[in-house]
Scaffold this active site. Structure first.
Site, short mmCIF file in Angstrom:
data_model
loop_
_atom_site.label_atom_id
_atom_site.label_comp_id
_atom_site.label_asym_id
_atom_site.label_seq_id
_atom_site.Cartn_x
_atom_site.Cartn_y
_atom_site.Cartn_z
N THR A 181 -7.62 -5.69 0.19
CA THR A 181 -6.62 -6.18 1.04
C THR A 181 -6.85 -7.67 1.07
O THR A 181 -5.90 -8.34 1.08
CB THR A 181 -7.23 -5.53 2.26
OG1 THR A 181 -7.01 -4.04 2.25
CG2 THR A 181 -5.96 -6.02 3.46
N ASP A 207 0.82 -1.19 -0.21
CA ASP A 207 0.21 -0.08 -0.11
C ASP A 207 0.92 1.33 -0.10
O ASP A 207 0.85 2.03 -0.80
CB ASP A 207 -0.96 -0.04 1.47
CG ASP A 207 -2.31 -0.35 1.11
OD1 ASP A 207 -2.72 0.01 0.05
OD2 ASP A 207 -2.84 -1.01 1.88
#
Ligand SMILES: *[C@@H]1O[C@H](CO)[C@@H](O)[C@H](O)[C@H]1NC(C)=O
Ligand SMILES: *[C@@H]1O[C@H](CO)[C@@H](O)[C@H](O)[C@H]1NC(C)=O
Length: 382
Positions: free
Chosen positions: A150, A53
């Site tokens: 995710t 990320d």
């Protein structure tokens, strides 16, 4: 000169998303080869998805700033820099810095510039911190979801890198990197069925699925394109190796496939099951992580994407902007559940969104779903 509008922006966006996809893939390889992916249920501070990320956000921010000037660029992105700046995050920051530098060192392969020398921690933090714009109705705003999905990332399933450009409240460029999206038509369905049957099977045969693609489009072009991800140390040959994609022409509900989020927490599965029955959809829902659902509609691999979040949940612009434009330019229709277009003018949230999001390959299916929402809503407790 209509065609020339946003061509530099699109060019840079496709290249940097490509780099970001390979970055994610290399972080994920480390993750999956350790067979410990089940430990990482969520975004706790040292999870690999956290590294990916931050690293994607820093990389994209650095490249956009180099191209358009760091003083003159607005980026709205999911991660804020506070956590990473804390002293206790020093280990994480070091991993991010090395991941970013490794990625940027390969920029020339993608037709972009590498930094003259490796970036230090402060430059990486600065790049990440530059992504704290609020968006809004006026001006140009880049919108980034560095790793969308995710759980898909952690499980070796579907996830996406999403980058869009909003200009005066309209999404004008959409780029969606899908590192695990099989290139061949229909393989997404096979891929997801495989995991549906064997959900614990961690990516047993990566080479089988590991193809990946980037979808991209520009507003008003009525075209959406797909570029396969490069393999090994190859150079990106683009746009010569891209091909047009188009939504499905199926308009018979009995033949249509609908996608929805995997997690019940993100969308009410029993509500969509009821809708599906009302509309006459016969197939099992295709549950896919991340914005890859939009990619599936744009590519013609599925016909409908529906999402009804719990009351009070606010959808974020970075979870939709790139995907919405892709579906629209590929010939599809996307609205909220009341049939209104999504409003990207209100900052980081899709304010005023009516109940949920409905994306379809064509107007006929779309109308059927919207009327079914009206019919079913009052009898549900959503
Ligand atoms: C900043 O952006 C504006 C609007 O996009 C543009 O007109 C201007 O030339 C840019 N300035 C620099 C220094 O890049
Ligand atoms: C989901 O939808 C069903 C059927 O419409 C409804 O009865 C239920 O309360 C909803 N669940 C949540 C958590 O909103």
């Amino acid at each position: 000169m209509e065609e020339e509008i946003y061509s530099l922006e699109l060019n840079v966006a496709v290249r940097v998303v490509h780099m970001a996809c390979l970055l994610c893939r290399s972080v994920q390889k480390g993750l999956l080869s350790t067979s410990t992916f089940d430990q990482f249920k969520s975004k706790d501070d040292n999870s690999p998805v956290t590294v990916a990320d931050w690293s994607v956000q820093a990389t994209v921010s650095w490249v956009l700033s180099e191209t358009f000037g760091s003083q003159n660029i607005s980026i709205v992105a999911e991660e804020d820099v506070q956590t990473l700046s804390k002293p206790e995050s020093a280990g994480l920051l070091a991993m991010v810095v090395s991941t970013v530098n490794e990625c940027l060192s390969k920029a020339p392969r993608f037709g972009l510039k590498s930094p003259a020398q490796a970036l230090g921690s402060s430059e990486v933090l600065e790049a990440i911190g530059r992504c704290s714009a609020a968006g809004g109705p006026v001006g140009k705003h880049w919108v980034l979801d560095p790793v969308d999905g995710t759980l898909g990332f952690l499980r070796g399933r579907q996830y996406a890198v999403a980058l869009a450009l909003i200009d005066n409240a309209e999404v004008v460029i959409g780029v969606l990197g899908c590192p695990n999206y099989p290139d061949k038509k229909n393989w997404l369905v096979k891929h997801e069925q495989h995991y549906h049957v064997m959900p614990e099977l961690p990516f047993s045969n990566p080479g089988m699925w590991e193809e990946g693609c980037i979808l991209y489009t520009r507003r008003g072009s009525s075209e959406a394109w797909m570029q396969p991800l490069v393999h090994g140390d190859n150079k990106l040959v683009w746009p010569n190796s891209a091909r047009l994609v188009r939504v499905s022409s199926i308009d018979d509900p009995a033949l249509a496939t609908f996608c929805e989020p995997v997690e019940e927490a993100n969308s009410n599965h029993s509500f969509t099951a009821g809708l599906a029955q009302t509309v006459g959809l016969r197939k099992q829902p295709l549950r896919v992580h991340s914005m890859v659902k939009y990619a599936a509609i744009a590519r013609g691999d599925a016909e409908i994407f529906m999402k009804f979040a719990r009351a009070g949940y606010k959808e974020k612009i970075w979870d939709h902007a790139a995907g919405v434009l892709l579906v629209q330019e590929a010939g599809g229709v996307v609205t909220d559940a009341g049939g209104q277009p999504l409003d990207f003018s209100k900052g980081m949230y899709l304010e005023g969104l009516d109940r949920g999001v409905v994306a379809c390959c064509g107007a006929k299916l779309h109308e059927k779903i919207i009327s079914a929402v009206y019919a079913s809503w009052d009898s549900s407790n959503l």
